[in-house]
Design a protein around this motif. Sequence first.
Motif, short mmCIF file in Angstrom:
data_model
loop_
_atom_site.label_atom_id
_atom_site.label_comp_id
_atom_site.label_asym_id
_atom_site.label_seq_id
_atom_site.Cartn_x
_atom_site.Cartn_y
_atom_site.Cartn_z
N GLU A 1 0.83 -1.20 0.00
CA GLU A 1 0.00 0.00 0.00
C GLU A 1 0.86 1.25 0.00
O GLU A 1 2.03 1.23 0.41
CB GLU A 1 -0.93 -0.01 1.21
CG GLU A 1 -1.95 -1.13 1.14
CD GLU A 1 -2.88 -1.15 2.33
OE1 GLU A 1 -2.79 -0.26 3.21
OE2 GLU A 1 -3.71 -2.08 2.38
N LYS A 2 0.27 2.35 -0.47
CA LYS A 2 0.98 3.62 -0.54
C LYS A 2 1.51 4.01 0.84
O LYS A 2 0.89 3.72 1.87
CB LYS A 2 0.07 4.72 -1.09
CG LYS A 2 -1.14 5.01 -0.23
CD LYS A 2 -2.00 6.06 -0.90
CE LYS A 2 -3.22 6.36 -0.04
NZ LYS A 2 -4.07 7.37 -0.65
N ASN A 3 2.69 4.61 0.85
CA ASN A 3 3.34 5.11 2.07
C ASN A 3 3.34 4.09 3.19
O ASN A 3 2.99 4.39 4.32
CB ASN A 3 2.65 6.41 2.53
CG ASN A 3 2.81 7.50 1.49
OD1 ASN A 3 3.91 7.77 1.02
ND2 ASN A 3 1.70 8.11 1.12
N SER A 4 3.75 2.85 2.88
CA SER A 4 3.79 1.81 3.90
C SER A 4 4.97 0.87 3.67
O SER A 4 5.66 0.97 2.66
CB SER A 4 2.48 1.02 3.93
OG SER A 4 2.34 0.25 2.76
N LYS A 5 5.18 -0.04 4.62
CA LYS A 5 6.25 -1.04 4.55
C LYS A 5 5.62 -2.43 4.62
O LYS A 5 4.57 -2.61 5.23
CB LYS A 5 7.20 -0.90 5.73
CG LYS A 5 7.95 0.40 5.77
CD LYS A 5 8.85 0.47 6.98
CE LYS A 5 9.53 1.83 7.02
NZ LYS A 5 10.43 1.96 8.14
N LYS A 6 6.31 -3.39 4.01
CA LYS A 6 5.85 -4.78 4.07
C LYS A 6 7.05 -5.70 4.03
O LYS A 6 7.97 -5.48 3.25
CB LYS A 6 4.92 -5.07 2.90
CG LYS A 6 4.29 -6.44 2.95
CD LYS A 6 3.23 -6.58 1.88
CE LYS A 6 2.46 -7.87 2.08
NZ LYS A 6 1.39 -8.01 1.08
N GLN A 7 7.02 -6.73 4.87
CA GLN A 7 8.07 -7.74 4.80
C GLN A 7 7.69 -8.78 3.77
O GLN A 7 6.57 -9.31 3.78
CB GLN A 7 8.30 -8.42 6.15
CG GLN A 7 9.37 -9.48 6.03
CD GLN A 7 10.09 -9.77 7.29
OE1 GLN A 7 10.15 -8.95 8.18
NE2 GLN A 7 10.65 -10.96 7.36
#
Length: 136
Positions: A89-95
């Motif tokens: 998602e926009k402006n987010s982090k994901k492992q």
Amino acid sequence: MEKKLEKGFYFGWGKNNFGEEKDLNQKLNADLTENEGCGISLIANKHFIPQNVKSSIKFLVTNHSQYDVTIRIEKKFFDGVKTSYEKIEKNSKKQCDAFLSDSEKNSEGLKEIVIAVLRCDNNIYPYTISLKAEID
């Protein structure tokens, strides 16, 4: 034991080709209005040693864009490619993890693992991502 990876090969192809070795966590500007795709490649036996990977390479991908982005995680071998997809998602982090089986780690066939933003998977916008990576 986890080991942080330091460098990757940043690239893009299309109207505005580029490619250069950079420190990981620097931003990759993937302008899909200009290029078909952009990515960061971790080259086997240069950026990481496959036999030293216990189970996976862990990526923390940050999407700095104002748009959601779909990334491809490609394990490239001399005889083919294994691909998975992750939406961030926009402006987010994901492992996102790239798991390596024992046969993948011990074969001579693994060339690289690529995190890519491709036009065919996304809207034609500029995207900016960065990543941190470590072997597990």
